[in-house]
Design an enzyme around this catalytic site. Structure first.
Site, PDB file in Angstrom:
ATOM      1  N   ASP A 102       7.770 -82.771  36.777  1.00  0.00           N
ATOM      2  CA  ASP A 102       6.472 -81.825  36.243  1.00  0.00           C
ATOM      3  C   ASP A 102       5.120 -82.552  36.211  1.00  0.00           C
ATOM      4  OD1 ASP A 102       8.893 -80.076  35.720  1.00  0.00           O
ATOM      5  OD2 ASP A 102       8.858 -81.068  33.583  1.00  0.00           O
TER       6      ASP A 102
HETATM    7  N1  URA Z   1      13.107 -83.001  33.503  1.00  0.00           N
HETATM    8  C1  URA Z   1      12.161 -82.608  33.171  1.00  0.00           C
HETATM    9  O1  URA Z   1      12.175 -81.669  32.121  1.00  0.00           O
HETATM   10  N2  URA Z   1      10.899 -82.698  33.725  1.00  0.00           N
HETATM   11  C2  URA Z   1      10.853 -83.320  34.763  1.00  0.00           C
HETATM   12  O2  URA Z   1       9.694 -83.684  35.507  1.00  0.00           O
HETATM   13  C3  URA Z   1      12.039 -83.807  35.204  1.00  0.00           C
HETATM   14  C4  URA Z   1      13.070 -83.661  34.675  1.00  0.00           C
END
Ligand code: URA
Length: 234
Positions: A102
């Site tokens: 993310d």
């Molecule tokens: N889970 C999440 O919520 N975000 C990420 O970037 C990776 C795994």
């Protein structure tokens, strides 16, 4: 193969930079300045030097990046900087992120132009484990941990696969997933009434984030690391 392709594949420069260097006599093949970037060379036999650097042919490139927050795991985005902006332009134009983090998640990313390897590492049947360090907003109980490890329902009613967790305190710990759904960890913590406030990936399959890399820094994987990844992708 063409001289400019070989040098570009080694991640040293873009094709236009290579053309300029050839025109300036700064590229030699077996000690003689090359006359054209289209010169046919043999990567196994010819000794190629680009601007004083010896060029080793690599079919693919593999990069470890310590992703900073605010960067999108993509090769282009209309509204935000992307992780490939952090690389050398010639590499950035060539590789793609192997899996996504993310925008506000930090840490370990592998980027490569080896599409087949990426596909195999992330295919559901053999999805490599990935470990994240997290902090959460409310204390996480042992029973919450058990629920998360066994599997919880997230978006679309999907039941997450079993995962492993290590609690460091009630508010922080490590979680290892064997799959990669959208916002998975955030959604999983949401499912037990909690909220993620910090998330950093620290491993990708057999590879551990290099502690010598500051946020935003990257390096090429070593031959040993590439071999470990190839083994994990089998
Ligand atoms: N889970 C999440 O919520 N975000 C990420 O970037 C990776 C795994």
């Amino acid at each position: 193969m063409r001289l400019d392709k070989l040098i570009a594949n080694a991640g040293l420069a873009s094709r236009s930079e290579i053309s300029k260097a050839v025109r300036g006599g700064r590229v030699t093949v077996n000690g003689t300045p090359a006359k054209t970037p289209a010169l046919q060379v043999d990567p196994d036999k010819d000794n190629i030097v680009y601007c004083g650097k010896s060029v080793n042919y690599r079919e693919h490139i593999y990069i470890m990046l310590n992703k900073p927050e605010g960067y999108v795991s993509a090769t282009e985005d209309k509204n935000a900087p992307v992780v490939t902006d952090l690389l050398l332009p010639a590499d950035g134009a060539r590789v793609h992120p192997c899996g996504r983090l993310d925008k506000y998640t930090l840490g370990m990313m592998v980027l490569t132009d080896d599409g087949e390897m990426s596909h195999r590492l992330l295919a559901p049947a053999r999805h490599v484990p990935k470990t994240y360090r997290y902090r959460c907003e409310s204390p996480l109980s042992e029973s919450d941990k058990e629920r998360l490890c066994e599997g919880v329902h997230i978006e679309g009613g999907y039941l997450t696969k079993p995962c492993e967790m290590r609690l460091l305190t009630e508010f922080e710990g490590e979680i290892t997933l064997h799959e990669g759904k959208y916002h998975q960890i955030k959604q999983m913590f949401g499912a037990v009434g909690n909220k993620i406030t910090y998330l950093e990936r620290i491993t990708f399959g057999p590879l551990v984030l290099d502690s010598a890399l500051d946020r935003g820094e990257w390096r090429y994987l070593t031959d040993d690391e590439i071999a470990l990844l190839a083994e994990a992708a089998k």
